[in-house]
Scaffold this motif. Sequence first.
Motif, short mmCIF file in Angstrom:
data_model
loop_
_atom_site.label_atom_id
_atom_site.label_comp_id
_atom_site.label_asym_id
_atom_site.label_seq_id
_atom_site.Cartn_x
_atom_site.Cartn_y
_atom_site.Cartn_z
N ASN A 113 0.82 -1.22 0.00
CA ASN A 113 0.00 0.00 0.00
C ASN A 113 0.85 1.27 0.00
N ASP A 114 2.14 1.10 -0.21
CA ASP A 114 3.07 2.24 -0.18
C ASP A 114 4.13 1.91 -1.24
N ALA A 115 4.19 2.73 -2.29
CA ALA A 115 5.04 2.40 -3.44
C ALA A 115 6.52 2.29 -3.05
N GLN A 116 6.99 3.26 -2.25
CA GLN A 116 8.40 3.25 -1.88
C GLN A 116 8.75 2.06 -1.00
N ALA A 117 7.90 1.82 -0.02
CA ALA A 117 8.14 0.66 0.87
C ALA A 117 8.08 -0.62 0.04
N GLY A 118 7.21 -0.64 -0.96
CA GLY A 118 7.08 -1.81 -1.81
C GLY A 118 8.35 -2.09 -2.59
N GLN A 119 8.97 -1.02 -3.07
CA GLN A 119 10.22 -1.20 -3.83
C GLN A 119 11.34 -1.71 -2.91
N GLN A 120 11.37 -1.18 -1.69
CA GLN A 120 12.36 -1.68 -0.73
C GLN A 120 12.09 -3.17 -0.43
N LEU A 121 10.79 -3.49 -0.30
CA LEU A 121 10.39 -4.87 -0.03
C LEU A 121 10.83 -5.80 -1.18
N TRP A 122 10.57 -5.38 -2.40
CA TRP A 122 10.99 -6.18 -3.57
C TRP A 122 12.49 -6.46 -3.49
N ASP A 123 13.26 -5.38 -3.27
CA ASP A 123 14.73 -5.54 -3.24
C ASP A 123 15.16 -6.45 -2.09
N GLU A 124 14.48 -6.34 -0.96
CA GLU A 124 14.84 -7.17 0.19
C GLU A 124 14.50 -8.65 -0.06
N LEU A 125 13.37 -8.89 -0.73
CA LEU A 125 13.01 -10.29 -1.07
C LEU A 125 14.11 -10.90 -1.95
N PHE A 126 14.68 -10.07 -2.84
CA PHE A 126 15.73 -10.60 -3.72
C PHE A 126 17.06 -10.74 -3.00
N SER A 127 17.40 -9.79 -2.12
CA SER A 127 18.70 -9.92 -1.44
C SER A 127 18.66 -11.05 -0.41
N LYS A 128 17.53 -11.19 0.28
CA LYS A 128 17.46 -12.25 1.30
C LYS A 128 17.15 -13.62 0.69
N GLY A 129 16.77 -13.64 -0.58
CA GLY A 129 16.40 -14.91 -1.19
C GLY A 129 17.42 -15.42 -2.19
N ALA A 130 18.57 -14.75 -2.25
CA ALA A 130 19.57 -15.13 -3.27
C ALA A 130 19.92 -16.61 -3.17
N ASP A 131 20.17 -17.11 -1.95
CA ASP A 131 20.55 -18.52 -1.80
C ASP A 131 19.37 -19.47 -2.04
N LEU A 132 18.14 -18.93 -2.06
CA LEU A 132 16.96 -19.76 -2.37
C LEU A 132 16.66 -19.72 -3.86
N GLN A 133 17.52 -19.07 -4.61
CA GLN A 133 17.36 -18.91 -6.06
C GLN A 133 16.08 -18.17 -6.43
N VAL A 134 15.75 -17.14 -5.65
CA VAL A 134 14.54 -16.36 -5.95
C VAL A 134 14.67 -15.70 -7.31
#
Length: 376
Positions: A211-232
Amino acid sequence: MNPQLSISRRTRSTPFTSRVAAAGVKAYTVYNHMLLATMFESYEADYWHLCEHVQVWDVSCERQVAIEGPDAYRLVQLMTPRNLSKAKVGRCFYLPLCDVDGNMVNDPIAIKLSEEQWWLSIADSDVVLWAKGLATGMGLDVKVYEPDIWPLAVQGPKAEQLMSRVFGEQVKDIRFFQIQPLTYQTATGSVSMQVARSGWSKQGGFEIYVNDAQAGQQLWDELFSKGADLQVRAGCPNLIERLESGLLSLGNDMGYDTSPLEAGLEQYIDLDADIDSLSLPALRAQQPTKRLMGLVIDSQASISDNVLTIAGETVGEIRSLGYSPRYGVQLAFVLCYLAPLGNKLAVDVQTSDGTHQGKLCNLPFDFAALGLKAIK
Ligand code: THG
């Protein structure tokens, strides 16, 4: 050159559009006047990755129609033949929305956020116009609007692991089709976002109602940085997976020409309920003339005609089609005409190398009963 899609303000972008492009999207469709990715590497490569790892999907096109006020339940109930009179706050419900003739208008996930606040997380039709029209015409005390919410789906067998790294262990307590507000920590503060265990695949996962565009973009990036070893990876609803899983697509498989009884959605309808629903009288009286079924074609030859025949007579049409690399067959959702079909299950399909026989079945596919074994 293949035809291209002209992208403009009308094909509304999302907070994640540049990230989806950077991730290498290969094809889009337009859904609720928005871009929806349909392919990254290939249908098959995307399919195997979804079934083995975890993907983040920009499904902003699943727009929310917010219905708020003292008559919120009354309006939602008018639009659907599913009994919502005992619906609990914090639950999601898959709903057929139907017109007075009993035909499908949409098939959203309805979310009950509070006694007077519902969201309809819609498929591809302009539900907001219909809902506003009903509210105006019937003088209902509700506010109907499309809030700026951009759902992100996190799907695949490693989705829970990834989500708990970002939102904490509490995500594990969210059961299927439950929703709850979770706190997301941003650089400048915290944002509360609704998170549900749901999504348009049967590989498991969550949907985050950003519900917040900026927070959403941070969330997207965090899902990718924290999921690198899960092959996200960035992904999208996958044609092969949804065919295997029996997930229907409005506008493809059913729509204004089909009732939920014909689409095989009877488990989401309560014909005997004592509720005020626009479509129930028509649905109670209806004798379905069509039926959405599964079709298995044991050939890889490309289909050259969507019409299904038996001894030259048309008995149905292909609505969605894809090749299942797991079972080594083509799978389709087909709309069958009950009068000419009767109880026959073998139909003729026209392909580039001649006529092939296909086998009809009920949905969802029961691969064991069809005698199909995974070949990969
Ligand atoms: N998530 C959200 N919104 C959506 C979709 C979604 N809006 C558009 C589209 N998808 C709506 N269609 C569906 C179809 C099926 C399901 C969800 C949305 C679904 N069905 C499960 C099944 O068939 O097993 C469970 C249904 C149930 O048991 O109630 O999940 O994906 N936010």
